[in-house]
Scaffold this active site. Sequence first.
Site, PDB file in Angstrom:
ATOM      1  CG  HIS A  57      -5.697   1.688   5.235  1.00 47.02           C
ATOM      2  ND1 HIS A  57      -5.310   2.882   6.182  1.00 47.02           N
ATOM      3  CD2 HIS A  57      -4.775   0.919   5.165  1.00 47.02           C
ATOM      4  CE1 HIS A  57      -3.965   2.485   6.566  1.00 47.02           C
ATOM      5  NE2 HIS A  57      -3.644   1.437   5.881  1.00 47.02           N
TER       6      HIS A  57
ATOM      7  CE  LYS B 290       0.216   3.462   4.704  1.00 46.93           C
ATOM      8  NZ  LYS B 290       0.157   3.347   5.995  1.00 46.93           N
TER       9      LYS B 290
ATOM     10  CG  ASN C 178      -1.954   1.254   1.404  1.00 45.07           C
ATOM     11  OD1 ASN C 178      -1.710   1.957   0.299  1.00 45.07           O
ATOM     12  ND2 ASN C 178      -2.252   1.461   2.643  1.00 45.07           N
TER      13      ASN C 178
ATOM     14  N   GLY D 284       2.626   1.749  10.796  1.00 46.14           N
ATOM     15  CA  GLY D 284       3.456   3.136  10.584  1.00 46.14           C
ATOM     16  C   GLY D 284       4.216   3.438  12.077  1.00 46.14           C
TER      17      GLY D 284
ATOM     18  CB  SER E  95       5.338  -1.934  11.891  1.00 49.52           C
ATOM     19  OG  SER E  95       4.919  -0.556  12.254  1.00 49.52           O
TER      20      SER E  95
ATOM     21  CD  GLU F  51      -3.531  -2.838   7.546  1.00 51.82           C
ATOM     22  OE1 GLU F  51      -2.446  -3.238   6.766  1.00 51.82           O
ATOM     23  OE2 GLU F  51      -3.961  -1.823   7.290  1.00 51.82           O
TER      24      GLU F  51
ATOM     25  CD  GLU G 147      -2.644   5.385   6.711  1.00 51.22           C
ATOM     26  OE1 GLU G 147      -2.757   5.607   5.379  1.00 51.22           O
ATOM     27  OE2 GLU G 147      -1.814   5.109   7.291  1.00 51.22           O
TER      28      GLU G 147
HETATM   29  C1  PEP Z   1      -0.704  -0.151   6.324  1.00 56.00           C
HETATM   30  O1  PEP Z   1      -0.632   1.283   5.985  1.00 56.00           O
HETATM   31  O2  PEP Z   1      -1.473  -0.709   5.816  1.00 56.00           O
HETATM   32  C2  PEP Z   1       0.504  -0.439   6.875  1.00 56.00           C
HETATM   33  C3  PEP Z   1       0.472  -1.861   7.183  1.00 56.00           C
HETATM   34  O3  PEP Z   1       1.387   0.435   7.093  1.00 56.00           O
HETATM   35  P1  PEP Z   1       2.883   0.093   7.747  1.00 56.00           P
HETATM   36  O4  PEP Z   1       3.387  -1.194   7.182  1.00 56.00           O
HETATM   37  O5  PEP Z   1       3.763   1.165   7.290  1.00 56.00           O
HETATM   38  O6  PEP Z   1       2.772  -0.005   9.333  1.00 56.00           O
END
Ligand code: PEP
Length: 251
Positions: free
Chosen positions: A94, A11, A9, A172, A213, A166, A96
């Site tokens: 997601h 973003k 992803n 992040g 992460s 998630e 966000e």
């Molecule tokens: C995400 O945005 O779905 C995500 C898992 O980000 P990150 O790997 O940076 O934690």
Amino acid sequence: MRTPLIAGNWKMNNTEVEALSLVRKLIQGIKSLTTVEVLICPPFTSLSQLSKLLVSSPIQLGAQNISDHDAGAYTGEISPRMAAEFCSYVILGHSERRAYYGESDALINRKTKVAQRADLTPILCVGEQLDERERGQAAVVITRQLQGALQGVKLSDPSGLVIAYEPVWAIGSGLSASAGETADFIGGVIRPVVSGLWGQEISQKIRVLYGGSVSPENAGGFFTHDEIDGALVGGASLSADSFLGIIEKAS
Ligand code: PEP
């Protein structure tokens, strides 16, 4: 039994020129993919050019969002059919989008249905906040998110939907969830909810990813657990070396 999926992803990162450069490196690094499915979800602006570059590559394209309408007077929106010209998957729900754009389970439910109508496979993201986890509410929150987003959704083929677990506090942050706890949570909470919606067979065949992460260093720990069918990768998908490192761990 379930083919692992590694999805990147991006973003709101990478101009078209930057996107082409990153994907050229991925193509070079991925010789042949037989055991893992690989997907990248760039911004809409790069999809057309990337689809040309990837025409004979096993790397697939996904969208990061779509409208909840099929077509019409919705200024600034991208319809499911427009995304489906280039993409096989779409990320929905997601954290966000839930946090910054107020996306509710009801809206995500509508987007899931329009995605299916356009032959896009939704990657439905669910995850609890840190305080919800600390209060022992993770299972309740995830059950509510899954049932809300999937209400009235029909699924006869388990490949028609992917779930990404998630935990919001892991996205992040550099703090990943424990692989063992994640596997137990997928097996103990997520698959039983799916079984309640569509039956035992689909719940065993549907893919459930972990996201939060994930890095080349910690990915191997997740993929040793049968319950975890791959990863949704944010930050580490922006570097060819890191993303390729994660793919290698999954294969
Ligand atoms: C995400 O945005 O779905 C995500 C898992 O980000 P990150 O790997 O940076 O934690």
